[in-house]
Design a protein around this motif. Structure first.
Motif, PDB file in Angstrom:
ATOM      1  N   TRP A  50       0.808  -1.217   0.000  1.00 38.97           N
ATOM      2  CA  TRP A  50       0.000   0.000   0.000  1.00 38.97           C
ATOM      3  C   TRP A  50       0.844   1.272   0.000  1.00 38.97           C
ATOM      4  O   TRP A  50       0.365   2.342  -0.411  1.00 38.97           O
ATOM      5  CB  TRP A  50      -0.982   0.002   1.179  1.00 38.97           C
ATOM      6  CG  TRP A  50      -0.382   0.057   2.552  1.00 38.97           C
ATOM      7  CD1 TRP A  50      -0.111  -0.998   3.369  1.00 38.97           C
ATOM      8  CD2 TRP A  50       0.012   1.237   3.268  1.00 38.97           C
ATOM      9  NE1 TRP A  50       0.425  -0.553   4.553  1.00 38.97           N
ATOM     10  CE2 TRP A  50       0.508   0.812   4.526  1.00 38.97           C
ATOM     11  CE3 TRP A  50      -0.016   2.593   2.985  1.00 38.97           C
ATOM     12  CZ2 TRP A  50       0.973   1.703   5.484  1.00 38.97           C
ATOM     13  CZ3 TRP A  50       0.454   3.496   3.939  1.00 38.97           C
ATOM     14  CH2 TRP A  50       0.938   3.046   5.175  1.00 38.97           C
ATOM     15  N   ILE A  53       1.979   2.155  -3.968  1.00 39.57           N
ATOM     16  CA  ILE A  53       1.012   2.400  -5.041  1.00 39.57           C
ATOM     17  C   ILE A  53       0.268   3.715  -4.842  1.00 39.57           C
ATOM     18  O   ILE A  53       0.232   4.268  -3.743  1.00 39.57           O
ATOM     19  CB  ILE A  53      -0.015   1.252  -5.135  1.00 39.57           C
ATOM     20  CG1 ILE A  53      -0.818   1.138  -3.824  1.00 39.57           C
ATOM     21  CG2 ILE A  53       0.680  -0.062  -5.450  1.00 39.57           C
ATOM     22  CD1 ILE A  53      -1.902   0.075  -3.849  1.00 39.57           C
ATOM     23  N   LYS A  54      -0.322   4.184  -5.931  1.00 41.25           N
ATOM     24  CA  LYS A  54      -1.232   5.321  -5.901  1.00 41.25           C
ATOM     25  C   LYS A  54      -2.542   4.858  -6.523  1.00 41.25           C
ATOM     26  O   LYS A  54      -2.544   4.272  -7.607  1.00 41.25           O
ATOM     27  CB  LYS A  54      -0.659   6.505  -6.679  1.00 41.25           C
ATOM     28  CG  LYS A  54       0.569   7.118  -6.020  1.00 41.25           C
ATOM     29  CD  LYS A  54       1.061   8.329  -6.792  1.00 41.25           C
ATOM     30  CE  LYS A  54       2.279   8.942  -6.105  1.00 41.25           C
ATOM     31  NZ  LYS A  54       2.794  10.130  -6.857  1.00 41.25           N
ATOM     32  N   VAL A  55      -3.618   5.120  -5.813  1.00 41.74           N
ATOM     33  CA  VAL A  55      -4.929   4.642  -6.257  1.00 41.74           C
ATOM     34  C   VAL A  55      -5.800   5.836  -6.629  1.00 41.74           C
ATOM     35  O   VAL A  55      -5.821   6.845  -5.921  1.00 41.74           O
ATOM     36  CB  VAL A  55      -5.615   3.814  -5.147  1.00 41.74           C
ATOM     37  CG1 VAL A  55      -6.968   3.293  -5.615  1.00 41.74           C
ATOM     38  CG2 VAL A  55      -4.721   2.658  -4.721  1.00 41.74           C
ATOM     39  N   GLU A  60     -10.066   3.369  -3.453  1.00 40.36           N
ATOM     40  CA  GLU A  60      -9.189   2.786  -2.437  1.00 40.36           C
ATOM     41  C   GLU A  60      -9.829   1.569  -1.756  1.00 40.36           C
ATOM     42  O   GLU A  60      -9.176   0.545  -1.561  1.00 40.36           O
ATOM     43  CB  GLU A  60      -8.829   3.838  -1.378  1.00 40.36           C
ATOM     44  CG  GLU A  60      -8.069   5.039  -1.904  1.00 40.36           C
ATOM     45  CD  GLU A  60      -8.958   6.156  -2.420  1.00 40.36           C
ATOM     46  OE1 GLU A  60      -8.430   7.222  -2.786  1.00 40.36           O
ATOM     47  OE2 GLU A  60     -10.202   5.967  -2.453  1.00 40.36           O
ATOM     48  N   VAL A  63      -9.818  -1.530  -3.974  1.00 39.94           N
ATOM     49  CA  VAL A  63      -8.496  -2.158  -4.038  1.00 39.94           C
ATOM     50  C   VAL A  63      -8.221  -2.946  -2.760  1.00 39.94           C
ATOM     51  O   VAL A  63      -7.717  -4.075  -2.804  1.00 39.94           O
ATOM     52  CB  VAL A  63      -7.407  -1.090  -4.265  1.00 39.94           C
ATOM     53  CG1 VAL A  63      -6.018  -1.708  -4.146  1.00 39.94           C
ATOM     54  CG2 VAL A  63      -7.574  -0.448  -5.640  1.00 39.94           C
ATOM     55  N   ARG A 116      -7.151  -2.749 -12.195  1.00 41.42           N
ATOM     56  CA  ARG A 116      -5.721  -2.455 -12.359  1.00 41.42           C
ATOM     57  C   ARG A 116      -5.497  -1.059 -12.928  1.00 41.42           C
ATOM     58  O   ARG A 116      -4.498  -0.393 -12.586  1.00 41.42           O
ATOM     59  CB  ARG A 116      -5.089  -3.504 -13.288  1.00 41.42           C
ATOM     60  CG  ARG A 116      -3.607  -3.276 -13.568  1.00 41.42           C
ATOM     61  CD  ARG A 116      -2.798  -3.479 -12.303  1.00 41.42           C
ATOM     62  NE  ARG A 116      -1.377  -3.295 -12.530  1.00 41.42           N
ATOM     63  CZ  ARG A 116      -0.750  -2.119 -12.424  1.00 41.42           C
ATOM     64  NH1 ARG A 116      -1.434  -1.028 -12.093  1.00 41.42           N
ATOM     65  NH2 ARG A 116       0.547  -2.035 -12.626  1.00 41.42           N
ATOM     66  N   LYS A 118      -6.929   1.529 -12.160  1.00 42.24           N
ATOM     67  CA  LYS A 118      -7.124   2.531 -11.112  1.00 42.24           C
ATOM     68  C   LYS A 118      -5.892   2.651 -10.204  1.00 42.24           C
ATOM     69  O   LYS A 118      -5.873   3.478  -9.306  1.00 42.24           O
ATOM     70  CB  LYS A 118      -8.331   2.165 -10.239  1.00 42.24           C
ATOM     71  CG  LYS A 118      -9.607   1.872 -11.008  1.00 42.24           C
ATOM     72  CD  LYS A 118     -10.098   3.062 -11.781  1.00 42.24           C
ATOM     73  CE  LYS A 118     -11.411   2.747 -12.490  1.00 42.24           C
ATOM     74  NZ  LYS A 118     -11.877   3.878 -13.331  1.00 42.24           N
ATOM     75  N   VAL A 119      -4.894   1.804 -10.468  1.00 39.39           N
ATOM     76  CA  VAL A 119      -3.713   1.756  -9.589  1.00 39.39           C
ATOM     77  C   VAL A 119      -2.448   2.004 -10.401  1.00 39.39           C
ATOM     78  O   VAL A 119      -2.250   1.396 -11.449  1.00 39.39           O
ATOM     79  CB  VAL A 119      -3.607   0.387  -8.886  1.00 39.39           C
ATOM     80  CG1 VAL A 119      -2.425   0.370  -7.925  1.00 39.39           C
ATOM     81  CG2 VAL A 119      -4.900   0.071  -8.145  1.00 39.39           C
ATOM     82  N   SER A 120      -1.607   2.884  -9.904  1.00 39.44           N
ATOM     83  CA  SER A 120      -0.317   3.134 -10.559  1.00 39.44           C
ATOM     84  C   SER A 120       0.812   2.772  -9.605  1.00 39.44           C
ATOM     85  O   SER A 120       0.675   2.890  -8.384  1.00 39.44           O
ATOM     86  CB  SER A 120      -0.193   4.606 -10.980  1.00 39.44           C
ATOM     87  OG  SER A 120      -0.296   5.466  -9.851  1.00 39.44           O
ATOM     88  N   CYS A 121       1.923   2.309 -10.183  1.00 37.07           N
ATOM     89  CA  CYS A 121       3.062   1.884  -9.376  1.00 37.07           C
ATOM     90  C   CYS A 121       4.327   1.994 -10.227  1.00 37.07           C
ATOM     91  O   CYS A 121       4.335   1.589 -11.386  1.00 37.07           O
ATOM     92  CB  CYS A 121       2.866   0.446  -8.887  1.00 37.07           C
ATOM     93  SG  CYS A 121       4.237  -0.196  -7.901  1.00 37.07           S
ATOM     94  N   LEU A 130       0.602  -6.583  -9.214  1.00 34.59           N
ATOM     95  CA  LEU A 130      -0.697  -5.928  -9.359  1.00 34.59           C
ATOM     96  C   LEU A 130      -1.417  -6.412 -10.621  1.00 34.59           C
ATOM     97  O   LEU A 130      -2.640  -6.572 -10.624  1.00 34.59           O
ATOM     98  CB  LEU A 130      -0.508  -4.414  -9.407  1.00 34.59           C
ATOM     99  CG  LEU A 130      -0.047  -3.764  -8.101  1.00 34.59           C
ATOM    100  CD1 LEU A 130       0.403  -2.329  -8.345  1.00 34.59           C
ATOM    101  CD2 LEU A 130      -1.164  -3.789  -7.059  1.00 34.59           C
TER     102      LEU A 130
END
Length: 232
Positions: A50, A53-55, A60, A63, A116, A118-121, A130
């Protein structure tokens, strides 16, 4: 003076909220027996998923609901995983394999519709993890039971997960619930704190300049009165 007092009051309130959220966030850190276990495995300073990542705002909970215990997973190598199987941790723990390469398969979900998206990493290892966990789940505003007939899993903003096998209703009970939103607030408050510190410094400088000018005026007034008395 009023401007300085207002700037100082705003700065104090912002600093207090930032410190309160930071202390609350610190409670999520592992401690006790699990802390000792992580220390023995070289994972004491490992950052959970957690934190990596940026959601997208509003997703949130979804996820958290899909990842569940993997939401706080730690990256570990094969040797660490082997040791964990031999001597498991005292509490629930999820480990992500640092050597995961992914299956290479692409789910039949349109771009932007999967959870996926909606999430950046930025970390490539976590990105693969992810992909495996979230790419096959559709992100939807609301669930309809009939939609599960197409074979896809869906998760709503509220975290309710509908799969072809059934419905999982999400109730936040993990200590990690809300950590992403809280961290976002902490980061925003940190930036705001810098701005308000600068505003207080500026207000203090303005007040100091005004006080200096007032002192000069008072000195000039005293000289004028003295000259007037002498002239009289």
């Amino acid at each position: 003076r009023d401007a300085l007092q207002a700037a100082h009051r705003t700065l104090t309130e912002t600093r207090a909220r930032h410190e309160a959220l930071t202390q609350l966030q610190a409670r999520v850190a592992p401690s006790g027996e699990i802390g000792a276990w992580l220390q023995s495995r070289g994972l004491k300073d490992a950052k959970p998923l957690w934190q990596m990542i940026k959601v997208a705002s509003g997703w949130e909970t979804a996820v958290e609901a899909v990842l569940r215990e993997r939401f706080a997973a730690l990256m570990a190598d094969t040797a660490t995983m082997r040791a964990a199987l031999t001597a498991p941790p005292p509490t629930l723990l999820s480990l992500a394999h640092a050597g995961t390469q992914g299956t290479g398969s692409v789910p039949e979900i349109a771009a932007g519709q999967s959870l996926r998206s909606k999430v950046s990493c930025d970390d490539p290892h976590w990105s693969v993890f992810l992909d495996e966990c979230l790419s096959t789940v559709l992100a939807v505003e609301e669930l309809t039971v009939e939609s599960a007939q197409d074979g896809f899993s869906r998760v709503s903003r509220a975290g309710h997960l509908l799969t072809p096998a059934g419905l999982n209703l999400y109730v936040p009970d993990a200590k990690t619930h809300g950590v992403i939103e809280r961290q976002r607030d902490i980061d925003e408050l940190a930036s705001l704190l810098l701005e308000r510190q600068a505003a207080e410094v500026s207000a203090r400088e303005v007040q100091q300049a005004a006080e200096n000018q007032l002192a000069e005026c008072q000195a000039g007034l005293a000289d004028a009165r003295r000259s007037a008395q002498e002239a009289q």
